[in-house]
Design a protein around this motif. Structure first.
Motif, PDB file in Angstrom:
ATOM      1  N   HIS A  58     -29.767 -67.725 -18.194  1.00 51.23           N
ATOM      2  CA  HIS A  58     -30.764 -68.600 -17.798  1.00 51.23           C
ATOM      3  C   HIS A  58     -30.310 -69.595 -16.816  1.00 51.23           C
ATOM      4  N   PRO A  59     -29.379 -70.542 -17.327  1.00 46.14           N
ATOM      5  CA  PRO A  59     -28.704 -71.573 -16.247  1.00 46.14           C
ATOM      6  C   PRO A  59     -27.947 -70.857 -15.193  1.00 46.14           C
ATOM      7  N   ILE A  60     -27.438 -69.796 -15.283  1.00 40.79           N
ATOM      8  CA  ILE A  60     -26.698 -68.920 -14.380  1.00 40.79           C
ATOM      9  C   ILE A  60     -27.762 -68.580 -13.077  1.00 40.79           C
ATOM     10  N   GLN A  61     -28.814 -68.049 -13.570  1.00 41.64           N
ATOM     11  CA  GLN A  61     -29.953 -67.897 -12.569  1.00 41.64           C
ATOM     12  C   GLN A  61     -30.602 -68.914 -11.852  1.00 41.64           C
ATOM     13  N   TRP A  62     -30.757 -70.359 -12.743  1.00 46.88           N
ATOM     14  CA  TRP A  62     -31.392 -71.470 -12.146  1.00 46.88           C
ATOM     15  C   TRP A  62     -30.424 -71.900 -11.091  1.00 46.88           C
ATOM     16  N   VAL A  63     -29.123 -71.941 -11.132  1.00 48.40           N
ATOM     17  CA  VAL A  63     -28.122 -72.454 -10.169  1.00 48.40           C
ATOM     18  C   VAL A  63     -28.230 -71.465  -8.880  1.00 48.40           C
ATOM     19  N   CYS A  64     -28.250 -70.135  -9.289  1.00 52.43           N
ATOM     20  CA  CYS A  64     -28.003 -69.513  -8.175  1.00 52.43           C
ATOM     21  C   CYS A  64     -29.246 -69.650  -7.199  1.00 52.43           C
ATOM     22  N   PHE A  65     -30.251 -69.565  -7.770  1.00 54.18           N
ATOM     23  CA  PHE A  65     -31.415 -69.551  -7.170  1.00 54.18           C
ATOM     24  C   PHE A  65     -31.948 -70.923  -6.503  1.00 54.18           C
ATOM     25  N   HIS A  66     -31.451 -71.992  -7.005  1.00 49.27           N
ATOM     26  CA  HIS A  66     -31.948 -73.262  -6.447  1.00 49.27           C
ATOM     27  C   HIS A  66     -31.005 -73.695  -5.517  1.00 49.27           C
ATOM     28  N   VAL A  67     -29.524 -73.205  -6.037  1.00 45.62           N
ATOM     29  CA  VAL A  67     -28.474 -73.930  -4.907  1.00 45.62           C
ATOM     30  C   VAL A  67     -28.015 -72.709  -3.682  1.00 45.62           C
TER      31      VAL A  67
END
Length: 244
Positions: free
Chosen positions: A25-34
């Protein structure tokens, strides 16, 4: 005896499955937003790789037939029967080159680590089954998206999962909208077998030792058929490939 053995295996499986969702979940968040779409896409691919790997604990194996017949660099509409959530996990990983986006019920868009985030931000269409007026523009947007980017939409026209593997009658509305607004797409009928056996006892314990098959049938170019014929050919192809 097989069911008895599945109890401890299912516990281990769910621990691994849940941990995978939480970690990604946090990996996706970082990949998407950054880093944007492509990085997020890769994170989702590997999320589903590890989810497929988790199912190996259940003794699950996978077979995909005729994948080489799927056209490349064109919009695709995968049309399949639906037997369990394991259909989705497998398709995302094994069809990762086609950038699969799903027509999914809106309830899955919240509350599930990793899964909900991907459905909301990965390009899929979340629809309210009780509100057709909301569903039409959501599916239309997905159609236009795959048409523009040469990606793929996945739709399960049965609407709900078959708990016994027996196919249900296909609904036309969502499929028709996809065809209308992605006129250069190819329809790819797929027959899924044995996925339902993983959840034949319900969600606990899980069925073990199942061999899932995904049979790709001859693609159909949307512009070559009127919708009634396209619907008939697609449903017939999917149904004839289901083994009960």
């Amino acid at each position: 005896m097989k069911k008895l053995i599945s109890y401890p295996i299912s516990v281990i499986y769910y621990l691994c499955f849940g941990l995978t969702l939480v970690i990604f979940h946090p990996i996706q968040w970082v990949c998407f937003h950054v880093f944007g779409y492509q990085a997020h896409k890769i994170s989702v691919d590997y999320l589903n790789f590890f989810l497929v790997l988790c199912t190996r604990l259940l003794g699950t194996s996978y077979q995909f037939d005729n994948v080489e017949s799927i056209p490349k660099n064109v919009p695709l509409i995968f049309v399949s029967n639906h037997q369990s959530m394991y259909d989705i996990i497998a398709m995302i990983w094994f069809f990762r080159r086609f950038h699969c986006k799903f027509v999914s019920k809106k309830e899955l868009g919240s509350g599930i680590p990793s899964v909900s985030f991907n459905l909301r931000h990965g390009g899929s269409a979340l629809i309210d089954r009780s509100d057709p007026k909301q569903a039409i523009p959501a599916i239309k947007n997905l159609s236009e998206y795959i048409e523009k980017h040469n990606r793929s939409a996945v739709i399960f026209p049965e609407g709900t999962r078959s708990k016994t593997g027996m196919p249900k009658e296909f609904a036309q509305s969502g499929f028709k909208i996809l065809c209308k607004y992605a006129p250069s797409a190819y329809i790819v009928p797929i027959s899924i077998n044995n996925s339902w056996k993983i959840v034949k006892y319900g969600f606990f314990p899980l069925g073990i030792g199942n061999h899932l098959t995904f049979v790709v049938h001859t693609p159909l170019e949307v512009k070559n058929y009127d919708f009634a014929e396209l619907m008939h050919k697609t449903e017939a192809a999917v149904v004839q490939g289901i083994k009960i």
